[in-house]
Design an enzyme around this catalytic site. Sequence first.
Site, PDB file in Angstrom:
ATOM      1  N   LEU A  29       0.808  -1.224   0.000  1.00 45.02           N
ATOM      2  CA  LEU A  29       0.000   0.000   0.000  1.00 45.02           C
ATOM      3  C   LEU A  29       0.839   1.271   0.000  1.00 45.02           C
ATOM      4  O   LEU A  29       0.301   2.354  -0.160  1.00 45.02           O
ATOM      5  CB  LEU A  29      -0.938   0.018   1.212  1.00 45.02           C
ATOM      6  CG  LEU A  29      -2.004  -1.067   1.235  1.00 45.02           C
ATOM      7  CD1 LEU A  29      -2.853  -0.952   2.497  1.00 45.02           C
ATOM      8  CD2 LEU A  29      -2.886  -0.983   0.010  1.00 45.02           C
ATOM      9  N   LYS A  30       2.135   1.134   0.201  1.00 47.27           N
ATOM     10  CA  LYS A  30       3.052   2.282   0.228  1.00 47.27           C
ATOM     11  C   LYS A  30       2.517   3.396   1.132  1.00 47.27           C
ATOM     12  O   LYS A  30       2.226   4.499   0.677  1.00 47.27           O
ATOM     13  CB  LYS A  30       3.318   2.792  -1.185  1.00 47.27           C
ATOM     14  CG  LYS A  30       3.997   1.773  -2.060  1.00 47.27           C
ATOM     15  CD  LYS A  30       4.016   2.222  -3.510  1.00 47.27           C
ATOM     16  CE  LYS A  30       4.308   1.081  -4.448  1.00 47.27           C
ATOM     17  NZ  LYS A  30       3.198   0.130  -4.584  1.00 47.27           N
ATOM     18  N   PHE A  31       2.374   3.088   2.416  1.00 48.35           N
ATOM     19  CA  PHE A  31       1.867   4.067   3.374  1.00 48.35           C
ATOM     20  C   PHE A  31       2.651   5.376   3.244  1.00 48.35           C
ATOM     21  O   PHE A  31       3.875   5.382   3.211  1.00 48.35           O
ATOM     22  CB  PHE A  31       2.002   3.556   4.810  1.00 48.35           C
ATOM     23  CG  PHE A  31       1.208   2.310   5.108  1.00 48.35           C
ATOM     24  CD1 PHE A  31      -0.040   2.095   4.561  1.00 48.35           C
ATOM     25  CD2 PHE A  31       1.721   1.350   5.955  1.00 48.35           C
ATOM     26  CE1 PHE A  31      -0.771   0.959   4.851  1.00 48.35           C
ATOM     27  CE2 PHE A  31       1.008   0.203   6.251  1.00 48.35           C
ATOM     28  CZ  PHE A  31      -0.235   0.008   5.699  1.00 48.35           C
ATOM     29  N   ASP A  85       1.829   9.216   4.870  1.00 51.04           N
ATOM     30  CA  ASP A  85       0.919  10.108   5.577  1.00 51.04           C
ATOM     31  C   ASP A  85       1.674  10.738   6.733  1.00 51.04           C
ATOM     32  O   ASP A  85       2.893  10.625   6.818  1.00 51.04           O
ATOM     33  CB  ASP A  85      -0.299   9.318   6.079  1.00 51.04           C
ATOM     34  CG  ASP A  85      -1.569  10.144   6.113  1.00 51.04           C
ATOM     35  OD1 ASP A  85      -1.527  11.267   6.644  1.00 51.04           O
ATOM     36  OD2 ASP A  85      -2.597   9.673   5.618  1.00 51.04           O
ATOM     37  N   ASN A 103       1.489   9.816  12.869  1.00 50.66           N
ATOM     38  CA  ASN A 103       0.479   9.128  13.661  1.00 50.66           C
ATOM     39  C   ASN A 103      -0.358   8.170  12.813  1.00 50.66           C
ATOM     40  O   ASN A 103      -0.614   7.031  13.206  1.00 50.66           O
ATOM     41  CB  ASN A 103      -0.425  10.158  14.355  1.00 50.66           C
ATOM     42  CG  ASN A 103      -1.406   9.509  15.299  1.00 50.66           C
ATOM     43  OD1 ASN A 103      -1.022   8.689  16.132  1.00 50.66           O
ATOM     44  ND2 ASN A 103      -2.670   9.858  15.168  1.00 50.66           N
ATOM     45  N   THR A 104      -0.767   8.614  11.655  1.00 47.57           N
ATOM     46  CA  THR A 104      -1.568   7.784  10.757  1.00 47.57           C
ATOM     47  C   THR A 104      -0.764   6.595  10.244  1.00 47.57           C
ATOM     48  O   THR A 104      -1.265   5.471  10.174  1.00 47.57           O
ATOM     49  CB  THR A 104      -2.103   8.615   9.584  1.00 47.57           C
ATOM     50  OG1 THR A 104      -2.888   9.687  10.106  1.00 47.57           O
ATOM     51  CG2 THR A 104      -2.942   7.780   8.641  1.00 47.57           C
TER      52      THR A 104
END
Length: 70
Positions: free
Chosen positions: A10-12, A14, A17-18
Amino acid sequence: CQYGDLFLDLKFYDIPNTMAKSAAAAASLGVWAFTVHIQSGKKALLAVRSAVDNIKPKKAKPLVIGVSEL
């Protein structure tokens, strides 16, 4: 996972915290690896590492793979 090993690509990318919450959720699902975008910054990447280190996964802790460019 009942269907075999799961790689979550998903290649976070953000705020820290997220990303930490997403990493903890992925780890708690028992994925063997997931991706993060390294342009999210040092704070976010350290938050991910901390979240993974502090979770009790169903299996081994997941491999966190950094993606630098798409």
